[in-house]
Structure formats: C-alpha cells, structure tokens
Design an enzyme around this catalytic site. Structure first.
Site, PDB file in Angstrom:
ATOM      1  N   SER A  65       0.807  -1.220   0.000  1.00  0.00           N
ATOM      2  CA  SER A  65       0.000   0.000   0.000  1.00  0.00           C
ATOM      3  C   SER A  65       0.843   1.275   0.000  1.00  0.00           C
ATOM      4  O   SER A  65       1.654   1.484  -0.880  1.00  0.00           O
ATOM      5  CB  SER A  65      -0.940  -0.080   1.216  1.00  0.00           C
ATOM      6  OG  SER A  65      -1.801   0.992   1.272  1.00  0.00           O
ATOM      7  N   ASP A 287      -1.440   1.600  -3.772  1.00  0.00           N
ATOM      8  CA  ASP A 287      -2.246   0.535  -4.378  1.00  0.00           C
ATOM      9  C   ASP A 287      -3.659   1.025  -4.703  1.00  0.00           C
ATOM     10  O   ASP A 287      -4.549   0.221  -4.990  1.00  0.00           O
ATOM     11  CB  ASP A 287      -2.290  -0.715  -3.491  1.00  0.00           C
ATOM     12  CG  ASP A 287      -2.903  -0.451  -2.131  1.00  0.00           C
ATOM     13  OD1 ASP A 287      -2.928   0.717  -1.704  1.00  0.00           O
ATOM     14  OD2 ASP A 287      -3.359  -1.406  -1.480  1.00  0.00           O
ATOM     15  N   ASP A 289      -6.210   2.351  -2.983  1.00  0.00           N
ATOM     16  CA  ASP A 289      -7.433   2.133  -2.209  1.00  0.00           C
ATOM     17  C   ASP A 289      -7.719   3.284  -1.246  1.00  0.00           C
ATOM     18  O   ASP A 289      -8.645   3.211  -0.448  1.00  0.00           O
ATOM     19  CB  ASP A 289      -7.424   0.773  -1.477  1.00  0.00           C
ATOM     20  CG  ASP A 289      -6.311   0.656  -0.465  1.00  0.00           C
ATOM     21  OD1 ASP A 289      -5.471   1.571  -0.380  1.00  0.00           O
ATOM     22  OD2 ASP A 289      -6.274  -0.372   0.246  1.00  0.00           O
ATOM     23  N   ASN A 381      -8.079   8.901   6.637  1.00  0.00           N
ATOM     24  CA  ASN A 381      -6.955   8.748   5.703  1.00  0.00           C
ATOM     25  C   ASN A 381      -7.402   8.517   4.257  1.00  0.00           C
ATOM     26  O   ASN A 381      -6.579   8.377   3.362  1.00  0.00           O
ATOM     27  CB  ASN A 381      -6.025   7.625   6.170  1.00  0.00           C
ATOM     28  CG  ASN A 381      -6.710   6.261   6.211  1.00  0.00           C
ATOM     29  OD1 ASN A 381      -7.668   6.006   5.488  1.00  0.00           O
ATOM     30  ND2 ASN A 381      -6.220   5.378   7.068  1.00  0.00           N
ATOM     31  N   ARG A 504      -3.616   4.742  20.722  1.00  0.00           N
ATOM     32  CA  ARG A 504      -3.863   3.353  20.308  1.00  0.00           C
ATOM     33  C   ARG A 504      -2.567   2.750  19.742  1.00  0.00           C
ATOM     34  O   ARG A 504      -1.755   3.471  19.130  1.00  0.00           O
ATOM     35  CB  ARG A 504      -5.002   3.241  19.273  1.00  0.00           C
ATOM     36  CG  ARG A 504      -4.755   3.974  17.984  1.00  0.00           C
ATOM     37  CD  ARG A 504      -5.832   3.701  16.939  1.00  0.00           C
ATOM     38  NE  ARG A 504      -5.627   2.433  16.257  1.00  0.00           N
ATOM     39  CZ  ARG A 504      -4.835   2.266  15.208  1.00  0.00           C
ATOM     40  NH1 ARG A 504      -4.137   3.283  14.712  1.00  0.00           N
ATOM     41  NH2 ARG A 504      -4.715   1.078  14.644  1.00  0.00           N
ATOM     42  N   PRO A 505      -2.395   1.431  19.944  1.00  0.00           N
ATOM     43  CA  PRO A 505      -1.217   0.803  19.353  1.00  0.00           C
ATOM     44  C   PRO A 505      -1.445   0.625  17.860  1.00  0.00           C
ATOM     45  O   PRO A 505      -2.563   0.292  17.453  1.00  0.00           O
ATOM     46  CB  PRO A 505      -1.148  -0.554  20.062  1.00  0.00           C
ATOM     47  CG  PRO A 505      -2.558  -0.849  20.452  1.00  0.00           C
ATOM     48  CD  PRO A 505      -3.251   0.465  20.676  1.00  0.00           C
ATOM     49  N   SER A 506      -0.415   0.860  17.056  1.00  0.00           N
ATOM     50  CA  SER A 506      -0.563   0.650  15.613  1.00  0.00           C
ATOM     51  C   SER A 506      -0.785  -0.835  15.331  1.00  0.00           C
ATOM     52  O   SER A 506      -0.230  -1.694  16.025  1.00  0.00           O
ATOM     53  CB  SER A 506       0.706   1.120  14.903  1.00  0.00           C
ATOM     54  OG  SER A 506       0.759   0.554  13.618  1.00  0.00           O
ATOM     55  N   GLY A 507      -1.584  -1.108  14.307  1.00  0.00           N
ATOM     56  CA  GLY A 507      -1.769  -2.503  13.884  1.00  0.00           C
ATOM     57  C   GLY A 507      -0.792  -2.880  12.783  1.00  0.00           C
ATOM     58  O   GLY A 507      -0.744  -4.025  12.354  1.00  0.00           O
ATOM     59  N   ARG A 513       0.272   5.246  18.509  1.00  0.00           N
ATOM     60  CA  ARG A 513      -0.131   6.510  17.891  1.00  0.00           C
ATOM     61  C   ARG A 513      -0.923   7.360  18.878  1.00  0.00           C
ATOM     62  O   ARG A 513      -1.749   6.835  19.634  1.00  0.00           O
ATOM     63  CB  ARG A 513      -0.990   6.258  16.661  1.00  0.00           C
ATOM     64  CG  ARG A 513      -0.282   5.433  15.598  1.00  0.00           C
ATOM     65  CD  ARG A 513      -0.951   5.567  14.227  1.00  0.00           C
ATOM     66  NE  ARG A 513      -0.493   4.528  13.326  1.00  0.00           N
ATOM     67  CZ  ARG A 513       0.667   4.556  12.656  1.00  0.00           C
ATOM     68  NH1 ARG A 513       1.485   5.580  12.782  1.00  0.00           N
ATOM     69  NH2 ARG A 513       1.004   3.567  11.850  1.00  0.00           N
TER      70      ARG A 513
HETATM   71  C1  16G Z   1      -4.224  -0.519   7.406  1.00  0.00           C
HETATM   72  C2  16G Z   1      -5.715  -0.516   7.184  1.00  0.00           C
HETATM   73  C3  16G Z   1      -6.256   0.897   7.233  1.00  0.00           C
HETATM   74  C4  16G Z   1      -5.883   1.527   8.553  1.00  0.00           C
HETATM   75  C5  16G Z   1      -4.407   1.422   8.802  1.00  0.00           C
HETATM   76  C6  16G Z   1      -4.080   1.824  10.217  1.00  0.00           C
HETATM   77  C7  16G Z   1      -6.958  -1.991   5.743  1.00  0.00           C
HETATM   78  C8  16G Z   1      -7.121  -2.503   4.348  1.00  0.00           C
HETATM   79  N1  16G Z   1      -6.025  -1.081   5.881  1.00  0.00           N
HETATM   80  O1  16G Z   1      -3.555   0.157   6.396  1.00  0.00           O
HETATM   81  O2  16G Z   1      -7.635   0.836   7.104  1.00  0.00           O
HETATM   82  O3  16G Z   1      -6.239   2.887   8.573  1.00  0.00           O
HETATM   83  O4  16G Z   1      -3.987   0.074   8.657  1.00  0.00           O
HETATM   84  O5  16G Z   1      -2.731   1.627  10.462  1.00  0.00           O
HETATM   85  O6  16G Z   1      -7.645  -2.394   6.657  1.00  0.00           O
HETATM   86  P1  16G Z   1      -2.169   1.627  11.920  1.00  0.00           P
HETATM   87  O7  16G Z   1      -2.846   0.524  12.702  1.00  0.00           O
HETATM   88  O8  16G Z   1      -0.690   1.431  11.757  1.00  0.00           O
HETATM   89  O9  16G Z   1      -2.481   2.973  12.508  1.00  0.00           O
HETATM   90 ZN    ZN Z   2      -3.581   1.309   0.206  1.00  0.00          ZN
END
Ligand code: 16G
Ligand code: ZN
Length: 546
Positions: A65, A287, A289, A381, A504-507, A513
């Site tokens: 992405s 990408d 989206d 975003n 929140r913890p980043s995913g 963050r």
């Molecule tokens: C991913 C997610 C997006 C979210 C971002 C948060 C999908 C397809 N993409 O890019 O929606 O805003 O993670 O990132 O679900 P973070 O958890 O690092 O803040």
């Molecule tokens: Zn993307």
C-alpha cells in the site's frame, strides 16, 4: 489430505529459515520485502485451503500500500470481495510462523478444524502492485497455490480494489465482468452516463475554487493507480480532464513525498505536481485504495480535503437523492476515532444522519456499515466506500424504473461504487459526479464544515502489546494509569471543552499513535506533547522522551 514436506516447501525452495515472527494484522502481513518469499508461498497454500473450505474463488493481493518501496505485503480476500474473515487470521499467522517440520501439522489442524475436503479444486485470484519485489513474491504465491493442486487466475499488476472486484465477480457474475477491462468499462460507462445527465460545467474566473471545473491534477503516488488512470483518463476526457503526475514507470519513487498518505499526514501538496493557485489535485496511495483531495486557493493557501470531507460530501448527496426519490431508507455513516470532530458534528447535527464508530481497519468499518440500508464508511486517511443492503438495492432499482431522476442517479451511483472495498478511483469519480451535480468548486465543498486543528504523533515503547483500548479505540484501558492521567489533562484549564485525544497501538507498525484535536493549533501541539509524554513515562518509552 496429504502434506508431503517436499511439496509444502517446494523441495526446500521456500523454507522457513527465519527467527522473525509474523503477525497477520489489519492489512495482512506487511514488512521488508526481502523477508516475505516463504510467507508468500505459504499464503498461496493457505489461500488454496480457504478456497477449498468456501468452495469459491479466494483473492490474494501482493502490496504494501502506502508503505515505502522496499516493503511489501500480502492479504487474502474472501469470496464476496471482503477482507478474509478474522477467524482465519490466526491460521495465517500460524502458517507463516511454523518451522518446516511443523508446517504439515499446522495445515492438518486447519483442514480438520475447518472441515475441508479434497473434492474442490482451489481457485485463487492473484494481483500485485508495481513494487520491484512483487514479481518474485507473485511467483512464490503461485507456487504455493499450485502445490495444493489449485488453479491461479492471474490479474497481473492491478490496484487492490480491482483485485477485490475480480474476486467478487468470479463468485457472483451479476456484480460485473470478471476481467480488468470489465472493471474499467463499468466505471467509465457509469461515470459518463452520470455526467452526461448533469448540468454542463460552467466557466468562471476562479474555476477550481468557486464553481465546478473539469480540470483535475492526478497524483498517482508513482504506483499502480497511475497505470490504471492512464487507461481510463482518455476514455473519460469529455467529462473530466485529468493530468496524470507521479504516474510511476520512471517518474519517481513509490509513495515518496507524494500520494494520499503523504498528503494526509503532512497536510501538504504532493511533490511532482505543479502547485499553482486555483488548482486542485486528487492523490491516491500506492495501491489506489485511499484517496484525498487538495487545492490551492487564489491567495496560494493550501487546503486538504481528506476522507472525512469526502464522507460528508457523499452522505449529504445520498441523503438529498433519497429524499428527492421519496425513498425512506436508513442512511448512516461509520467513522473511526480519527474522524475530525467537526465532521462528526456536521453529519449528526446538520445532516441529522446517524454516525457509528468502529475500530481502525477496513474490516471493522465495513462490518458496522452493513447495519444500515445504505452504509457509508470512511477513514480520515481516505479509505472508504458505500454499501447497499439487498433491500435498499431492490428499492432503488424499482424506483429507478419509474420516472424519478434521483432514483436513476442513485442506481448509477451504486454501479459506480466499488462495494467490496474502498476504491480511490471509483471514489474520486463519485466525488466529481457530486461536485458537478451541485456545481460546486473546492471552496464550496470545503465550507460544509471547518476542521478542528489536529495532530497525529507516534511514540516508541518497549512493547506495544501492553496497550488495550475500548469504545472504538477512543479510550485506553491498559496501561491502567494512562486514561485517568489523560482525563486529568483534558480537564485542565488550558484546553477548551471540545479538545479530544486518544492513544492506540498501531496494527501495522511497531509503535503507538497519539491523536490530538483542539480549538487552536497551539492547544493541539501542547495536548499531543503532554499525552506523548504520559505514554512514554507510563508505558516504557524507548529512545528520546518527547
Ligand atoms: C491498514 C488498514 C487501514 C488503517 C491502517 C491503520 C486496511 C485494508 N487497511 O492500512 O484501514 O487505517 O492500517 O494503520 O484495513 P495503523 O494501525 O498502523 O495505525
Ligand atoms: Zn492502500
């Protein structure tokens, strides 16, 4: 089913020699491309099993992405074009991390747990973005699918939303023609149909800001969005005059100082796009989206039109069309904690449309949006779309068969929208349809509400997994001392009542963050700093204290 070790390692070509642990997060696996070859082979295996389990086509997209060009990633897509169901994310993590010796056992467990039988030939629809590493990773994924006797439908280099569309069409031909051209044709034809019925674009002195203007600069983030737009732009030029910048292929580095993520985070104009007063620009990510708009007013000031601005534009338009068509359908908006408070207030208080809050990540928003007849969901975003329930679709179709222009417009909008996932290209076409319909310049759109000043910062901690949140991530429950300290801070006198902050913890990255929003920029700066320090002090900050 048999899993011979030479087959499930491709005779040792795809062995797991790493110490690294992978975790299937909100966007699948995402990390340095060099570490991903075996993971991709194994996701080919898993996609084949998922396809057998569902007896349907499954999607596999290779992309990282908006992340830097050296990264890559993979995510799996379920039969209706939606993100893979959460219960299989744990399978993905186990498969990716198993040693070569453990792998057959892990695959056996999945087969038993999911009641998979050998009788269905797996079919996996594979797409990849423009990253140099995507070719090698693609070969690995194909080998994985074929190792289990599965068949690959190769979409080539495509945007993520196009891959989702292809998966949906493969399983549900009524959704559209299952080819890349089918997708392009559907968007082009629907967009031209909608624009041909709209008011002609008028000419005025300051087109981009004070009335609708067909000229639009396109920032492709040097990724696959530029390639897709290069195919579409000549076909829609009678309704929209797009000039493509950062189109990839030797024009610049993927996502570097351009694209939707850069523009949103830095709140600035993308490099590689001429910045002239009165011009407007749409940026997509690597990408395609995510989408955000920007414009420069006559005085040269920069303005960002993010996912919240797009969401409010879309909700306002749908509400108006539903009312004109006399359709009493339940319209709702889903946002995340990152949504600017002014956008939420505008939708709730001015438009009187209900707003729900979901956790960050498309699957959470999508799921909540399903509870409305027409659910609009958008992350700030720029990731978002609209989904229509079956009964809403039927009601719109019926109304469109009468003489109602608004119902016909709604029916066409449903065709223009990619309901499987947020799609930058389909979303931007919808924005253009709405602006043209209203005769709006960027300033008119911007005037719907004024963003609260806000800031997003990151803090590194020893272990981000100690963070737990609740209330759609708006409150932190662990570490236990953090939220009370934040509440104390918010009640202090230097802030006005409308100030808001969350942690929140980043995913997707190894950090935490912090978001802050307040009445003035200086309050925002102060709030973000104080909360970052609390996080650092109470949760084992690493490196320099903020
Ligand atoms: C991913 C997610 C997006 C979210 C971002 C948060 C999908 C397809 N993409 O890019 O929606 O805003 O993670 O990132 O679900 P973070 O958890 O690092 O803040
Ligand atoms: Zn993307």
């Amino acid at each position: 089913m048999e899993f011979r070790s030479d087959v499930i390692t491709c005779s040792g070509k795809y062995s797991n020699n790493q110490q690294k642990l992978f975790s299937y997060g909100t966007a699948g696996f995402r990390t340095k491309a060099d570490d991903l070859e075996t993971v991709l082979f194994r996701m080919g295996l898993l996609a084949a099993l998922r396809s057998k389990a569902k007896k349907a086509h499954i999607g596999l997209m290779i992309t990282a992405s908006h992340n830097p060009a050296c990264d890559n990633g993979v995510k799996l897509v379920d039969p209706y074009g939606e993100m893979m169901v959460e219960s299989w994310e744990a399978h993905a993590t186990h498969v990716a991390n198993a040693s070569d010796d453990e792998l057959a056992g892990v695959l056996h467990c999945i087969v038993t747990e999911e009641h998979i039988t050998a009788d269905h030939t797996a079919q996996v629809v594979i797409g990849r973005d423009t990253r140099p590493s995507s070719n090698t990773l693609h070969a690995a994924a194909v080998s994985g699918v074929e190792a289990l006797g599965g068949k690959v439908v190769d979409c080539g280099v495509v945007t993520t939303p196009l891959l989702h569309y292809r998966v949906r069409c493969a399983n549900d031909p009524s959704y559209g023609v299952a080819s890349n051209e089918g997708y392009t044709d559907k968007l082009v034809e629907t967009f031209l149909k909608l624009q041909s019925c709209a008011q002609p674009a008028t000419s005025c002195a300051q087109p981009a800001t004070s009335c609708y203007c067909q000229d639009l600069l396109f920032d492709g983030a040097n990724g696959v969005g530029g390639l897709q737009m290069a195919i579409m732009a000549p076909r829609i030029s009678q309704a929209l005059k797009l000039t493509i910048h950062n189109g990839g292929e030797g024009q610049g580095v993927l996502n570097y100082r351009c694209g939707a993520d850069f523009v949103k985070v830095s709140q600035s104009w993308p490099s590689g796009v001429p910045a002239t007063p009165g011009s407007r620009c749409v940026s997509v990510d690597g990408d395609a989206d995510r989408v955000v708009y920007s414009y420069i007013d006559e005085l040269g000031a920069y303005h960002l039109m993010d996912g919240d601005k797009i969401a409010t534009l879309v909700v306002g338009f749908l509400q108006e069309q539903l009312s004109e068509a006399g359709l009493a359908l339940r319209l709702g908006l889903v946002q995340t904690a990152y949504a600017n408070g002014a956008s939420t207030a505008y939708v709730n208080d001015s438009l009187k449309v209900p707003v729900g809050f979901a956790k960050t990540g498309v699957k959470h928003l999508h799921h909540m949006a399903l509870s409305f007849d027409i659910g609009v969901y958008f992350e700030a975003n720029g990731h978002g779309t609209v989904i229509f329930s079956d009964s809403a679709s039927a009601a719109i179709k019926e109304a469109a068969s009468t003489d109602s222009p608004a119902a016909r417009r709604l029916a066409a909008v449903k065709d223009l929208i990619n309901e499987t996932v947020g799609d930058a290209i389909s979303d931007l076409l919808l924005v253009e349809v709405i602006l043209r319909h209203r005769g709006w310049g960027m300033r008119d759109w911007d005037a719907q509400y004024h963003d609260m000043p806000n800031k997003l910062v990151t803090v590194r901690v020893a272990d981000r997994s100690v963070f737990e949140t609740t209330d759609a991530e708006r409150r932190c429950t662990q570490p236990a001392a953090l939220q009370p300290a934040i509440d104390d801070l918010l009640s202090t006198s230097f802030l006005h009542a409308r100030a808001r902050t969350f942690v929140r913890p980043s995913g997707t990255e190894d950090l935490v963050r912090v978001y802050a929003e307040a009445a003035t920029q200086s309050h925002v700066e102060e709030l973000a700093l104080q909360v970052s320090r609390l996080v650092f002090d109470l949760a084992g900050g690493v490196g320099e204290r903020p």
